[in-house]
Design a protein around this motif. Structure first.
Motif, short mmCIF file in Angstrom:
data_model
loop_
_atom_site.label_atom_id
_atom_site.label_comp_id
_atom_site.label_asym_id
_atom_site.label_seq_id
_atom_site.Cartn_x
_atom_site.Cartn_y
_atom_site.Cartn_z
N LEU A 151 -21.48 15.57 -17.54
CA LEU A 151 -21.33 15.76 -18.99
C LEU A 151 -19.86 15.72 -19.38
O LEU A 151 -19.48 15.13 -20.40
N TYR A 152 -19.02 16.33 -18.57
CA TYR A 152 -17.59 16.28 -18.87
C TYR A 152 -17.03 14.86 -18.71
O TYR A 152 -16.13 14.46 -19.44
N LYS A 153 -17.59 14.11 -17.77
CA LYS A 153 -17.18 12.71 -17.64
C LYS A 153 -17.57 11.92 -18.88
O LYS A 153 -16.86 10.99 -19.28
N MET A 154 -18.69 12.29 -19.51
CA MET A 154 -19.15 11.58 -20.70
C MET A 154 -18.23 11.77 -21.90
O MET A 154 -18.32 11.03 -22.88
N LEU A 155 -17.33 12.76 -21.84
CA LEU A 155 -16.39 12.96 -22.94
C LEU A 155 -15.38 11.82 -23.02
O LEU A 155 -14.78 11.59 -24.07
N ASP A 156 -15.22 11.10 -21.92
CA ASP A 156 -14.36 9.91 -21.90
C ASP A 156 -15.23 8.71 -22.28
O ASP A 156 -16.18 8.37 -21.56
N SER A 157 -14.94 8.10 -23.40
CA SER A 157 -15.76 6.99 -23.91
C SER A 157 -15.89 5.86 -22.89
O SER A 157 -16.90 5.14 -22.86
N ARG A 158 -14.88 5.71 -22.05
CA ARG A 158 -14.92 4.64 -21.04
C ARG A 158 -15.96 4.92 -19.96
O ARG A 158 -16.46 4.00 -19.31
N CYS A 159 -16.29 6.20 -19.77
CA CYS A 159 -17.24 6.58 -18.72
C CYS A 159 -18.59 6.98 -19.28
O CYS A 159 -19.51 7.32 -18.52
N LEU A 160 -18.73 6.94 -20.61
CA LEU A 160 -19.92 7.49 -21.26
C LEU A 160 -21.21 6.90 -20.71
O LEU A 160 -22.10 7.63 -20.24
N GLU A 161 -21.35 5.61 -20.73
CA GLU A 161 -22.61 4.97 -20.35
C GLU A 161 -22.91 5.17 -18.87
O GLU A 161 -24.04 5.53 -18.49
N THR A 162 -21.90 4.98 -18.03
CA THR A 162 -22.10 5.13 -16.58
C THR A 162 -22.47 6.56 -16.23
O THR A 162 -23.41 6.82 -15.47
N ALA A 163 -21.73 7.52 -16.80
CA ALA A 163 -21.99 8.94 -16.51
C ALA A 163 -23.36 9.35 -17.04
O ALA A 163 -24.06 10.15 -16.41
N TYR A 164 -23.74 8.81 -18.19
CA TYR A 164 -25.05 9.16 -18.77
C TYR A 164 -26.18 8.66 -17.87
O TYR A 164 -27.17 9.37 -17.66
N GLN A 165 -26.06 7.47 -17.34
CA GLN A 165 -27.08 6.94 -16.45
C GLN A 165 -27.17 7.77 -15.17
O GLN A 165 -28.26 8.05 -14.65
N GLU A 166 -26.02 8.22 -14.66
CA GLU A 166 -26.02 9.09 -13.49
C GLU A 166 -26.68 10.43 -13.82
O GLU A 166 -27.40 11.00 -13.00
N LEU A 167 -26.43 10.91 -15.04
CA LEU A 167 -27.02 12.17 -15.47
C LEU A 167 -28.54 12.08 -15.51
O LEU A 167 -29.25 12.99 -15.09
N LEU A 168 -29.06 10.96 -16.01
CA LEU A 168 -30.51 10.76 -16.06
C LEU A 168 -31.11 10.72 -14.66
O LEU A 168 -32.22 11.21 -14.44
N GLN A 169 -30.37 10.15 -13.71
CA GLN A 169 -30.87 10.11 -12.33
C GLN A 169 -30.85 11.51 -11.71
O GLN A 169 -31.76 11.86 -10.95
N ALA A 170 -29.83 12.29 -12.07
CA ALA A 170 -29.72 13.65 -11.51
C ALA A 170 -30.73 14.59 -12.15
O ALA A 170 -31.27 15.49 -11.50
#
Length: 373
Positions: A151-170
């Motif tokens: 979630l903290y990674k998602m605060l960076d717009s550059r990492c938003l999509e990638t981090a969100y997909q990882e979050l859904l997997q977790a």
């Protein structure tokens, strides 16, 4: 530990009580029942670890009791006693999980040995359950921590999509989260050195954590800044936020400890998650007042105005250069004088908002910030 002795023959109950050295097995509470209904009532109310029951009683037999225990309290260890050497009774009781089947008249050594086995079996199973529960809690804690990192990674717009997909997997449950609301505070601005405050804050967070549960949200800590705490609220965020604010007021309002919160508006998730975070953080730092005063034990909500951090000026740059020069020279009086001039330019005369203190401490980049609520 507790034991229940159930038999419709009083002399059998007394014999069992006298034959077994209960204290040696750690059993300090002995309950008795003269019929099946009374036994079921005691089991429901007291949940003893060991039950010694007769098989044949007028109202309820041992099989009925065994069925109830297997359904409602499977951890209870059951020892059956009977004057009937009926193989069908034996087979049925053992099939349902009975520890052993003893025939009357009871032999002291056999009874003591059987009780010992039942106690040890309960202890082994209890310890195994504790280890399993501890492992589950550890896995859940690690999972929550990993979700927080993403979630903290998602605060960076550059990492938003990638981090969100990882979050859904977790944690697939995030796929159903459409909105979010953030409540923010930073313990760096609270008296954490005070044991009383630290204990009170811990109790408050525990209360919020229990109330949130998995359905309403969870508490996150910034991996790079442990003092930063965020309540991530899912759905019905306004109702949950109101509860958290009222809980904070009940914990801190009548104490000598300062405490306040920053609360965001509710935004779509994940697209505007960073906006919720920024709003809550800015609301926290927009708080005015003496942070050493008990009167600050309130929840600070964001205003509709634009929050502006103190902008840089040429005069400030000159004063900062003077401070640097005085430091190189090592002139204490000159250092104090230039530092005082700089502080006078940055800080207002009366109430000082936290964001200016934050700025003075060097935690905010030296650029002008404007955030819309």
């Amino acid at each position: 530990m507790k034991v229940l002795i159930s038999d419709d023959e009083h002399h059998v109950i007394q014999a069992i009580r006298l034959l077994v050295p209960w204290e040696e097995f750690g059993i300090d509470q002995i309950y008795t029942a003269s019929n099946g209904m009374e036994a079921l009532d005691i089991i429901t109310r007291e949940v003893p670890e060991i039950v010694i029951t007769d098989i044949v009683m007028e109202d309820k037999n041992g099989i009925d009791i065994m069925d109830f225990i297997a359904t409602c309290h499977p951890s209870i260890k059951v020892i059956a006693v009977s004057g009937h050497n009926d193989f069908e009774y034996v087979r049925t009781m053992l099939t349902k999980g009975c520890m052993d089947y003893l025939l009357k008249p009871l032999e002291s050594a056999t009874l003591i040995s059987t009780v010992g086995k039942a106690v040890q079996s309960w202890k082994d199973e209890h310890e195994s359950n504790l280890r399993h529960r501890h492992l589950q809690e550890k896995v859940h804690s690690l999972s929550a921590f990993y979700s927080g990192v993403l979630l903290y990674k998602m605060l960076d717009s550059r990492c938003l999509e990638t981090a969100y997909q990882e979050l859904l997997q977790a944690d697939a449950s995030f796929s159903s989260v459409n909105t979010c609301k953030i409540i923010y505070y930073d313990t760096s601005y609270f008296p954490m050195h005070n044991p009383g405050f630290a204990c009170l804050l811990k109790d408050y967070e525990s209360q919020v954590r229990r109330s949130l549960g998995a359905e309403h949200g969870f508490i996150l800590s910034n991996p790079d800044h442990p003092g930063e705490t965020m309540f991530f609220l899912l759905g019905a965020g306004d109702i949950t936020a109101t509860f958290i604010i009222k809980t904070a007021q009940s914990f801190f309002m009548n104490t000598a400890y300062p405490f306040h919160l920053g609360v965001s508006r509710e935004h779509p998730f994940p697209g505007r998650f960073s906006d919720s975070y920024t709003q809550a953080k800015n609301a926290f730092f927009c708080f005015y007042g003496d942070i050493s005063s008990a009167s600050t034990a309130i929840a600070a909500l964001p205003s509709m105005e634009k929050l502006r951090f103190y902008p840089e000026t040429e005069q400030l740059h000159q004063l900062e250069d003077q401070i640097f020069s005085s430091l190189l020279i090592g002139d204490r009086k000159e250092i104090e004088g230039t530092a005082a001039d700089w502080m006078a330019q940055v800080l207002p005369v009366r109430e000082i908002p936290l964001y200016l203190i934050h700025y003075v401490l060097g935690n905010i980049p030296r650029t002008a910030h404007t955030v819309d609520f």
